[in-house]
Design an enzyme around this catalytic site. Sequence first.
Site, PDB file in Angstrom:
ATOM      1  CG  ASN A  94      -0.389  -0.145   2.526  1.00  0.00           C
ATOM      2  OD1 ASN A  94       0.653  -0.765   2.684  1.00  0.00           O
ATOM      3  ND2 ASN A  94      -1.038   0.415   3.523  1.00  0.00           N
ATOM      4  CB  ILE A  95       1.727   3.631  -2.335  1.00  0.00           C
ATOM      5  CG1 ILE A  95       2.587   2.412  -2.701  1.00  0.00           C
ATOM      6  CG2 ILE A  95       2.540   4.923  -2.466  1.00  0.00           C
ATOM      7  CD1 ILE A  95       2.945   2.320  -4.175  1.00  0.00           C
ATOM      8  CD  GLU A  96      -1.549   4.849   4.526  1.00  0.00           C
ATOM      9  OE1 GLU A  96      -1.080   5.729   5.285  1.00  0.00           O
ATOM     10  OE2 GLU A  96      -2.283   3.912   4.927  1.00  0.00           O
ATOM     11  CB  CYS A 143      -5.183  -1.285  -1.843  1.00  0.00           C
ATOM     12  SG  CYS A 143      -6.501  -0.470  -0.943  1.00  0.00           S
ATOM     13  CD  GLU A 162      -5.412  -5.818  -1.399  1.00  0.00           C
ATOM     14  OE1 GLU A 162      -4.762  -4.771  -1.245  1.00  0.00           O
ATOM     15  OE2 GLU A 162      -6.342  -6.158  -0.660  1.00  0.00           O
ATOM     16  CB  CYS A 181     -10.825  -2.271   0.196  1.00  0.00           C
ATOM     17  SG  CYS A 181     -10.149  -1.670  -1.361  1.00  0.00           S
ATOM     18  CB  CYS A 237      -8.587  -4.443  -3.799  1.00  0.00           C
ATOM     19  SG  CYS A 237      -7.379  -3.133  -3.492  1.00  0.00           S
TER      20      CYS A 237
HETATM   21  N1  THU Z   1      -5.347  -1.302   2.317  1.00  0.00           N
HETATM   22  C1  THU Z   1      -4.778  -2.154   1.411  1.00  0.00           C
HETATM   23  O1  THU Z   1      -3.605  -2.022   1.058  1.00  0.00           O
HETATM   24  N2  THU Z   1      -5.548  -3.160   0.911  1.00  0.00           N
HETATM   25  C2  THU Z   1      -6.874  -3.338   1.191  1.00  0.00           C
HETATM   26  O2  THU Z   1      -7.539  -4.133   0.559  1.00  0.00           O
HETATM   27  C3  THU Z   1      -7.479  -2.570   2.296  1.00  0.00           C
HETATM   28  C4  THU Z   1      -6.712  -1.396   2.760  1.00  0.00           C
HETATM   29  C5  THU Z   1      -4.546  -0.203   2.841  1.00  0.00           C
HETATM   30  C6  THU Z   1      -4.962   1.146   2.342  1.00  0.00           C
HETATM   31  C7  THU Z   1      -4.455   2.055   3.445  1.00  0.00           C
HETATM   32  O3  THU Z   1      -3.108   2.398   3.151  1.00  0.00           O
HETATM   33  C8  THU Z   1      -4.481   1.191   4.682  1.00  0.00           C
HETATM   34  O4  THU Z   1      -4.642  -0.142   4.250  1.00  0.00           O
HETATM   35  C9  THU Z   1      -5.580   1.530   5.653  1.00  0.00           C
HETATM   36  O5  THU Z   1      -6.805   1.557   5.031  1.00  0.00           O
END
Ligand code: THU
Length: 125
Positions: free
Chosen positions: A42-44, A53, A55, A86, A89
Site C-alpha cells: 500500500n502506498i498512502e 492498496c 493488491e 477492500c 480491490c
Molecule cells: N489497504 C490495502 O492495502 N488493501 C486493502 O484491501 C485494504 C486497505 C490499505 C490502504 C491504506 O493504506 C491502509 O490499508 C488503511 O486503510
Amino acid sequence: MNDKELIMLAHEACKKSYAPYSGFHVGAALLAADGSVFSGCNIENASYGATNCAERTAIFKAVSEGIRNFSKIAVVASDGSTAYPCGICLQVMNEFMPEAEILLEEDGEIKSYQLKELLPKGFIL
Ligand code: THU
C-alpha cells in the site's frame, strides 16, 4: 510456487509499505499463470483518496507489463490481522482474475477464498 511461499513474498512486499497516515502496512504477492510473481504494497498519500492498496499495486504492475492471466494473490498485514481486500480491490480483481484464489492469513493460518465468495456479484459490462 506454493501458498506458503506466496504468503512469504507478500510479507516481503509489506516491508516496503508506505503508510505514514494509517500505520497499517499491507503486502500482496500476485502469481501469474506463467509462474511470474508481482509484489505490491500500500502506498498512502497526504490526500488520503490518492492512496493505492497493496493488491492494486501488484495487479497494476503486472498489467502494465503486459501480464493479465493470474491464478492467485496473497495479501497480508504486518500487524497479523486478516487483510480482507477492500471493495475497490475486489472489483479490480473481478476485472482481471474473476476465477482467482485469494490467500489470506487468519489466526496465523493460510486461508483460501475464491473471489466469488468475497464479491458474489461484481460489476461487469
Ligand atoms: N489497504 C490495502 O492495502 N488493501 C486493502 O484491501 C485494504 C486497505 C490499505 C490502504 C491504506 O493504506 C491502509 O490499508 C488503511 O486503510
